[in-house]
Design an enzyme around this catalytic site. Structure first.
Site, PDB file in Angstrom:
ATOM      1  N   TYR A 255      62.785 -54.046 -11.644  1.00 43.62           N
ATOM      2  CA  TYR A 255      61.954 -53.235 -12.548  1.00 43.62           C
ATOM      3  C   TYR A 255      60.629 -52.878 -11.886  1.00 43.62           C
ATOM      4  O   TYR A 255      60.172 -51.734 -11.953  1.00 43.62           O
ATOM      5  CB  TYR A 255      61.721 -54.023 -13.839  1.00 43.62           C
ATOM      6  N   SER A 256      60.008 -53.863 -11.205  1.00 42.62           N
ATOM      7  CA  SER A 256      58.745 -53.602 -10.506  1.00 42.62           C
ATOM      8  C   SER A 256      58.932 -52.561  -9.415  1.00 42.62           C
ATOM      9  O   SER A 256      58.092 -51.667  -9.233  1.00 42.62           O
ATOM     10  CB  SER A 256      58.187 -54.899  -9.904  1.00 42.62           C
ATOM     11  N   ALA A 257      60.051 -52.651  -8.671  1.00 40.63           N
ATOM     12  CA  ALA A 257      60.327 -51.672  -7.620  1.00 40.63           C
ATOM     13  C   ALA A 257      60.458 -50.269  -8.206  1.00 40.63           C
ATOM     14  O   ALA A 257      59.902 -49.297  -7.672  1.00 40.63           O
ATOM     15  CB  ALA A 257      61.599 -52.054  -6.874  1.00 40.63           C
TER      16      ALA A 257
ATOM     17  N   LYS B 146      59.318 -49.097 -11.135  1.00 37.29           N
ATOM     18  CA  LYS B 146      58.087 -48.606 -11.748  1.00 37.29           C
ATOM     19  C   LYS B 146      57.007 -48.323 -10.709  1.00 37.29           C
ATOM     20  O   LYS B 146      56.208 -47.397 -10.879  1.00 37.29           O
ATOM     21  CB  LYS B 146      57.584 -49.611 -12.790  1.00 37.29           C
TER      22      LYS B 146
ATOM     23  N   ASN C  69      60.086 -41.122 -20.009  1.00 37.25           N
ATOM     24  CA  ASN C  69      59.844 -42.448 -20.576  1.00 37.25           C
ATOM     25  C   ASN C  69      61.059 -43.363 -20.528  1.00 37.25           C
ATOM     26  O   ASN C  69      60.907 -44.584 -20.492  1.00 37.25           O
ATOM     27  CB  ASN C  69      59.398 -42.275 -22.041  1.00 37.25           C
TER      28      ASN C  69
ATOM     29  N   ILE D  68      54.091 -54.523 -24.719  1.00 38.84           N
ATOM     30  CA  ILE D  68      54.031 -53.696 -25.919  1.00 38.84           C
ATOM     31  C   ILE D  68      55.091 -54.195 -26.910  1.00 38.84           C
ATOM     32  O   ILE D  68      56.199 -54.577 -26.512  1.00 38.84           O
ATOM     33  CB  ILE D  68      54.268 -52.206 -25.589  1.00 38.84           C
TER      34      ILE D  68
ATOM     35  N   SER E 207      54.520 -49.006 -15.612  1.00 40.49           N
ATOM     36  CA  SER E 207      54.399 -50.320 -16.231  1.00 40.49           C
ATOM     37  C   SER E 207      53.380 -51.138 -15.459  1.00 40.49           C
ATOM     38  O   SER E 207      53.168 -50.923 -14.264  1.00 40.49           O
ATOM     39  CB  SER E 207      55.746 -51.040 -16.209  1.00 40.49           C
TER      40      SER E 207
END
Length: 246
Positions: free
Chosen positions: A158-160, A162, A92, A191, A145
């Protein structure tokens, strides 16, 4: 449930707050012995452990840097020596360093990739063979995510990371299926955690059909289900928990 799960040990990384804390507490409540990981936030991790025990569960803390391969191996090899193969791993721990791609500094790209994506290898790889050798199955759950599923503006790094986690999760699931070890990913949307404290909430809500952000406990619930015997035929899946974002 608690008696059934009493001897099943589960590692939860990034358990000092937010989603990780909720997962650790709910897993402990379900009867798992939770090894709650932290890196720098010892005081917050101790709060997590106190909440686990207040919920009727049990566990302990472990400290290492998920982006440091040598640190992970040293601490996780010691954990294996102590307990043998774990029942569950919940990967996580993660960070954000948001910016438009044109303005994204190299160190912010590296920090997010090393912490969020490299940790898949650094944490899970040392624990896989001990889990296989124990020959009783197991559960591996990664936290991806909505950004990894859809891509978010200002989060190329972050997208790469995740999205990479999703690919790695599916590949590992295919490798471990015959060992009765399931590997799945849970992909949260927005969240209610520190990670979105500075986010433009009203703009976020425009894209969420349920018109609210989620709670950490709403991520913990499917994670704890995926740890259970009832999820033994679910593998190689991405569970989207995002209020209906397409």
């Amino acid at each position: 449930m608690a008696d059934e799960n009493e001897q099943k040990k589960v590692l939860v990384t990034g358990a000092s707050g937010g989603i990780g804390r909720a997962i650790a507490v709910e897993a402990a409540k379900a009867g798992y012995y939770v090894i709650a990981h932290y890196n720098r936030g010892q005081a917050k991790a101790e709060e997590t452990l106190a909440q686990m025990k207040a919920a009727g569960g049990n566990g302990e803390l472990i400290q290492f840097d998920v982006s440091n391969r040598a640190d992970c191996k040293e601490k996780l090899d010691a954990l294996t020596e102590k307990y043998g193969g774990l029942w569950g791993i919940v990967s996580n721990a993660g960070i954000t360093r948001d910016n438009t791609f044109a303005g994204l500094e190299g160190e912010d790209w590296d920090a997010v990739i090393h912490t969020n994506l490299d940790s898949f290898y650094n944490v899970i790889q040392p624990l896989v063979m001990p889990m296989i050798r124990k020959r009783r199955g197991g559960r591996i759950i990664t936290i991806s995510s909505a950004s990894g599923v859809n891509g978010n503006r200002g989060q190329t790094n972050y997208s790469a990371a995740k999205a990479g986690i999703i690919g790695a999760t599916k590949a590992l699931a295919a490798e471990l299926a015959t060992r009765s070890i399931t590997v799945n990913s849970v992909a949260p949307g927005a969240i209610e955690t520190e990670m979105i404290k500075d986010a433009p909430i009203e703009a976020l809500l425009n894209d969420i059909p349920m018109k609210r952000v989620g709670k950490p406990e709403e991520i913990a619930a499917p994670v704890v289900f995926l740890l259970s015997d009832g999820a033994s035929y679910i593998t190689r899946q991405v569970i989207n928990v995002n209020g209906g974002i397409k």
